[in-house]
Design an enzyme around this catalytic site. Structure first.
Site, PDB file in Angstrom:
ATOM      1  N   ASP A   1       0.867  -1.102   0.038  1.00 32.40           N
ATOM      2  CA  ASP A   1      -0.054  -0.100  -0.178  1.00 32.40           C
ATOM      3  C   ASP A   1       0.926   1.315   0.099  1.00 32.40           C
ATOM      4  O   ASP A   1       1.840   1.213   0.850  1.00 32.40           O
ATOM      5  CB  ASP A   1      -0.877  -0.088   1.322  1.00 32.40           C
ATOM      6  CG  ASP A   1      -2.327   0.282   0.921  1.00 32.40           C
ATOM      7  OD1 ASP A   1      -2.615   1.358   0.324  1.00 32.40           O
ATOM      8  OD2 ASP A   1      -3.132  -0.624   1.368  1.00 32.40           O
TER       9      ASP A   1
ATOM     10  N   ASP B   1      -2.911   4.401  -2.797  1.00 31.39           N
ATOM     11  CA  ASP B   1      -3.958   4.742  -1.812  1.00 31.39           C
ATOM     12  C   ASP B   1      -4.540   6.189  -2.020  1.00 31.39           C
ATOM     13  O   ASP B   1      -3.685   7.025  -2.172  1.00 31.39           O
ATOM     14  CB  ASP B   1      -3.496   4.751  -0.288  1.00 31.39           C
ATOM     15  CG  ASP B   1      -4.401   5.128   0.594  1.00 31.39           C
ATOM     16  OD1 ASP B   1      -5.413   4.419   1.010  1.00 31.39           O
ATOM     17  OD2 ASP B   1      -4.322   6.127   1.317  1.00 31.39           O
TER      18      ASP B   1
ATOM     19  N   ASP C   1     -12.628  -1.486   3.704  1.00 33.36           N
ATOM     20  CA  ASP C   1     -13.018  -0.034   3.928  1.00 33.36           C
ATOM     21  C   ASP C   1     -14.808  -0.548   3.869  1.00 33.36           C
ATOM     22  O   ASP C   1     -15.449   0.552   3.784  1.00 33.36           O
ATOM     23  CB  ASP C   1     -12.629   1.035   2.831  1.00 33.36           C
ATOM     24  CG  ASP C   1     -11.467   1.453   3.112  1.00 33.36           C
ATOM     25  OD1 ASP C   1     -11.089   1.661   4.212  1.00 33.36           O
ATOM     26  OD2 ASP C   1     -10.760   1.766   2.060  1.00 33.36           O
TER      27      ASP C   1
HETATM   28  C1  GLC Z   1      -8.071   4.763   1.583  1.00 29.95           C
HETATM   29  C2  GLC Z   1      -7.906   3.623   2.542  1.00 29.95           C
HETATM   30  C3  GLC Z   1      -8.451   3.885   3.737  1.00 29.95           C
HETATM   31  C4  GLC Z   1      -8.036   5.094   4.394  1.00 29.95           C
HETATM   32  C5  GLC Z   1      -7.934   6.239   3.420  1.00 29.95           C
HETATM   33  C6  GLC Z   1      -7.039   7.151   4.075  1.00 29.95           C
HETATM   34  O1  GLC Z   1      -9.302   5.048   1.337  1.00 29.95           O
HETATM   35  O2  GLC Z   1      -8.503   2.254   1.863  1.00 29.95           O
HETATM   36  O3  GLC Z   1      -8.638   2.843   4.724  1.00 29.95           O
HETATM   37  O4  GLC Z   1      -8.744   5.500   5.592  1.00 29.95           O
HETATM   38  O5  GLC Z   1      -7.352   5.831   2.200  1.00 29.95           O
HETATM   39  O6  GLC Z   1      -5.686   6.843   3.843  1.00 29.95           O
END
Ligand code: GLC
Length: 552
Positions: A98, A200, A336
């Site tokens: 990630d 991300d 999520d």
């Molecule tokens: C993305 C991730 C989520 C996180 C957000 C901020 O949407 O999947 O879990 O809270 O980014 O980094």
């Protein structure tokens, strides 16, 4: 060089804290993942996506990164990571990380410098802006509730921008220093052998003019995606960033998280000429049926069902419009959202549902992305306390629900079926204490244990796990990778499609309902895989939530 082409990828998403604890502290870790590589190989996946593993205060479970060059000590060390990569590669499995590029943690040294010194060279790496009329610069709302603006401790009429938690200040991609640093971080991890990245929240790296308010009659901050999602400049930054990565590693695999992107943007982001993302994840597949939602309570604590007709329409659009462009990501759940079975399955039939949903999704054209534990048919679990959600919006929901007479149990159950946190619980391996995830109480825990585990499913030929294994073997066939996709025009109780290549054809029939269904299959009568379904002459009979895959 990677031996896995984009079209061949089958991804398994691991939420590291909840996968396997090897050092008995109740938190999953990298060594734990290494111990389970053989299980993943056997499942039939070839790519592992790890949610963030970097040093982080864990305000947002690792998405708030304080040091991009080190592993969070609870998850292990760089040496553990190198070992994981080496052992994965030896098994033919690849690792993607990630990559958090829209924001850092407030504890990141750059932000600390920027926050404490207005003259700092890092000040322009973030988005500081002067307030308006004694308040923040505009009325834009954060995804985590409240305003995107947080007051600057050095100057009460100044603010910094955070799209997510206030502890996660957004980076300013217009500042070259930011772009150079992001590249350096990516290169560091490529040098450690990673095979790609999941980008991300990349669609948010460009922002519009802060002078512009969102139009509203409310005095509350408003979600304002038109000003901070998918702006044209995103593509420019993205292209520059990824093309440089591709110079370092031409076959790098890039999975972009484009939550709110529609199909047009998906085409743009994955268009081969741009050499940007190989595939993007959209949240748009999952149209919601809000008929059961109480309008005067916040939706964050209330489960919503899938709106099947819209879901079918959306899938079709993504399948057809990306033909000849790129491969869509095929997924049902991630960290999520609530686990899909909690949105879909009636309590008694969840095993059949798990198998049917997998058949429906993963034999389509695209790249499967399986959320850990989905292969066991895991549901979201009920969290024991409101605190366990780690979300002020849930406290707000609970207060409002209480005022309407809901009991504490009703509140916890409803929120757990609706909220992402209840989909992040420990993986169940066996019948021992804490289900083989750990020997001590896990970091996040539910009083309601998972009803199933890997050991139990290994020995049951009809388990979701064994079904997933067969399904993924099938997915590796050329027909299910490259074949054309045709969705049949059926009632919303059925999802029927064909995969067609020059001299082969497969028919996939899934029953989305608890009622019996039948469907003509012509001379496609050879069963490749199936459950709760049988061929009778030139017809298929499907019991509740049945699924079948046929060829000639
Ligand atoms: C993305 C991730 C989520 C996180 C957000 C901020 O949407 O999947 O879990 O809270 O980014 O980094």
């Amino acid at each position: 060089m990677s031996t896995i082409s984009v079209a061949d990828r089958i991804i398994y998403q691991i939420y590291p804290k909840s996968f396997k604890d090897s050092d008995h502290d109740g938190i999953g870790d990298l060594k734990g993942i290494t111990q389970k590589l053989a299980y993943l190989k056997e499942l039939g996946i070839n790519t592992i996506w790890l949610n963030p593993i970097y040093v982080s205060p864990q305000i947002d479970n690792g998405y708030d990164v304080a040091d991009y060059y080190q592993i969070d000590e609870k998850l292990g060390t760089l040496a553990d990571f190198d070992e994981l990569v080496a052992k994965a590669h030896a098994l033919g499995l690849e690792i993607i990380l990630d990559f958090v590029l829209n924001h850092t943690s407030e504890k990141h040294p750059w932000f600390q410098a920027a926050l404490h010194d207005k003259e700092s060279e890092f000040r322009n790496c973030y988005l500081f802006h002067k307030g308006k009329d004694g308040g923040p610069p505009n009325n834009w709302g954060s995804f985590f509730g409240g305003s995107v603006w947080q007051q600057d401790p050095l100057d009460a009429d100044n603010y910094y921008f955070h799209l997510f938690a206030k502890e996660m200040p957004d980076l300013n991609w217009a500042e070259p220093k930011v772009r150079v640093e992001m590249l350096k971080i990516a290169k560091f991890w490529l040098d450690h052998g990673v095979d790609g990245f999941r980008l991300d929240a990349f669609i948010h790296i460009a922002k519009a003019d802060f002078e512009q308010d969102m139009l509203t009659s409310s005095d509350k901050p408003q979600i304002a995606e038109m000003f901070y999602a998918n702006l044209p400049q995103v593509r420019t930054y993205l292209q520059e960033f990824i093309s440089q990565l591709r110079q370092l590693k031409p076959d790098i695999f890039i999975l972009g998280e484009a939550a709110s992107a529609d199909i047009d943007l998906a085409v743009d982001y994955t268009t081969p000429a741009d050499k940007s993302c190989d595939t993007v994840v959209t949240f748009r597949y999952f149209a919601e049926d809000k008929s059961q939602v109480e309008p005067d309570l916040p939706q964050i604590g209330q489960p919503v069902k899938l709106d099947i007709p819209s879901f079918k329409y959306n899938m079709l659009e993504w399948q057809k419009r990306l033909e000849g462009v790129s491969y869509p990501t095929l997924y049902w759940s991630n960290h999520d959202m609530p686990r899909i079975l909690s949105r879909f399955a009636p309590p008694k039939e969840h095993s059949a549902c798990a198998k049917m949903l997998a058949t429906l999704m993963y034999l389509q054209r695209g790249i499967p992305c399986i959320y850990y534990g989905e292969e066991l048919g895991l549901m979201s679990q009920t969290l024991p306390t409101l605190k366990a959600f780690e979300d002020p919006q849930i406290i707000d929901f609970a207060n409002k629900a209480r005022a309407k007479g809901w009991s504490e149990n009703e509140i916890l159950e409803s929120a757990s079926q609706a909220h992402k946190m209840a989909a992040r619980l420990p993986m169940p391996f066996d019948e021992t204490a804490y289900q083989g995830f750990s020997t001590v109480e896990p970091w996040k825990y539910s009083k309601v244990l998972q009803k199933t585990n890997i050991a139990k499913q290994e020995s049951d030929q009809k388990s979701p796990l064994n079904y997933y294994r067969q399904l993924l073997r099938l997915k590796h066939q050329e027909l299910f990778i490259k074949g054309r996709f045709i969705l049949e025009n059926t009632s919303s109780k059925l999802y029927v499609y064909r995969r067609i290549s020059k001299n082969k054809q497969a028919l996939v029939i899934c029953n989305l309902s608890a009622d019996e269904q039948s469907y003509p299959c012509g001379d496609l009568t050879k069963v490749l895989l199936g459950q709760n379904a049988k061929v009778l002459g030139q017809k298929v009979q499907l019991a509740s939530y049945g699924a079948i895959v046929l060829e000639r």
